[in-house]
Design a protein around this motif. Structure first.
Motif, short mmCIF file in Angstrom:
data_model
loop_
_atom_site.label_atom_id
_atom_site.label_comp_id
_atom_site.label_asym_id
_atom_site.label_seq_id
_atom_site.Cartn_x
_atom_site.Cartn_y
_atom_site.Cartn_z
N GLN A 170 0.74 -1.33 0.05
CA GLN A 170 -0.04 -0.16 -0.01
C GLN A 170 1.03 1.22 0.12
O GLN A 170 1.68 1.37 1.04
CB GLN A 170 -0.71 -0.06 1.09
N VAL A 171 0.54 2.16 -0.88
CA VAL A 171 1.40 3.22 -1.16
C VAL A 171 1.00 4.26 0.00
O VAL A 171 -0.17 4.57 0.52
CB VAL A 171 1.37 3.90 -2.31
N ALA A 217 7.49 10.99 0.05
CA ALA A 217 6.64 10.21 -1.14
C ALA A 217 7.52 9.30 -1.90
O ALA A 217 8.76 9.34 -2.21
CB ALA A 217 5.87 11.43 -1.87
N PRO A 218 6.63 8.14 -2.36
CA PRO A 218 7.41 7.45 -3.51
C PRO A 218 7.85 8.27 -4.53
O PRO A 218 7.31 9.35 -5.13
CB PRO A 218 6.31 6.34 -3.86
N ARG A 219 8.85 7.82 -5.36
CA ARG A 219 9.47 8.48 -6.07
C ARG A 219 8.60 8.98 -7.37
O ARG A 219 8.63 10.00 -7.59
CB ARG A 219 10.55 7.87 -7.03
N ASN A 220 7.73 8.04 -8.06
CA ASN A 220 6.76 8.15 -9.33
C ASN A 220 5.89 9.42 -8.91
O ASN A 220 5.52 10.06 -9.51
CB ASN A 220 6.19 7.06 -9.61
N ILE A 221 5.33 9.11 -7.59
CA ILE A 221 4.36 10.26 -7.24
C ILE A 221 4.96 11.62 -7.04
O ILE A 221 4.42 12.60 -7.36
CB ILE A 221 3.49 9.69 -5.88
N PHE A 222 6.04 11.59 -6.34
CA PHE A 222 6.81 12.91 -6.25
C PHE A 222 7.17 13.44 -7.50
O PHE A 222 7.06 14.76 -7.57
CB PHE A 222 8.03 12.79 -5.33
N LYS A 255 15.53 13.92 -2.30
CA LYS A 255 15.21 12.82 -1.25
C LYS A 255 13.47 12.85 -1.61
O LYS A 255 13.01 12.29 -0.51
CB LYS A 255 15.24 13.58 0.19
N ASN A 256 13.16 12.99 -2.61
CA ASN A 256 11.54 13.05 -2.82
C ASN A 256 10.71 13.36 -1.56
O ASN A 256 9.77 12.88 -1.28
CB ASN A 256 11.33 11.33 -3.05
N THR A 257 10.95 14.53 -1.24
CA THR A 257 10.25 14.76 0.15
C THR A 257 9.81 16.39 -0.42
O THR A 257 10.47 17.17 -1.09
CB THR A 257 11.40 15.15 1.32
N VAL A 258 8.75 16.56 0.21
CA VAL A 258 8.13 18.03 0.24
C VAL A 258 8.04 18.56 1.62
O VAL A 258 7.76 17.96 2.69
CB VAL A 258 6.64 18.11 -0.45
N HIS A 259 8.37 19.90 1.72
CA HIS A 259 8.27 20.59 2.94
C HIS A 259 7.38 21.64 3.17
O HIS A 259 6.92 22.26 2.12
CB HIS A 259 9.79 21.00 3.09
#
Length: 114
Positions: free
Chosen positions: A1-2, A24-29, A75-79
């Protein structure tokens, strides 16, 4: 599950700052738009800020000039940098990613004391 994974919530005095992070997972990000929402018990979930894969941002009027959404592509991260916090910013903050469908995080509590 994502699943998206949030961190960074906590207790802060009015006028202080907090930074929330959402991995987040790379594709979504990489291809999707990322959002921050918040919810107070008994009220509807509110959209706070968004950032597209290209870096375009939007903010709710209530947080403009105080909050900044940004992306860390390495880092596939949103702040969500939250400055000049007010007691009315107290809520559970949720990260959402949208790529074909919505993906949500578990939420992180932000409490601002007066």
């Amino acid at each position: 599950q994502v699943q998206l994974v949030e961190s960074g919530g906590g207790l802060v005095q009015a006028g202080g700052s907090l930074r929330l992070s959402c991995a987040a997972p790379r594709n979504i990000f990489s291809f999707g738009t990322m959002y921050w929402h918040r919810q107070v018990p008994g009220k509807q979930r509110e959209l706070v800020a968004s950032i597209t894969s290209g870096g375009s941002t939007n903010y709710a009027d209530s947080v403009k000039g105080r909050f900044t959404i940004s992306r860390d592509n390495a880092k596939n991260t949103v702040h969500l940098q939250m400055n000049s916090l007010k007691p009315e910013d107290t809520a559970v903050y949720y990260c959402r990613g949208h790529l074909v469908r919505d993906y949500w995080g578990q939420g992180t509590q932000v409490t601002v004391s007066s």
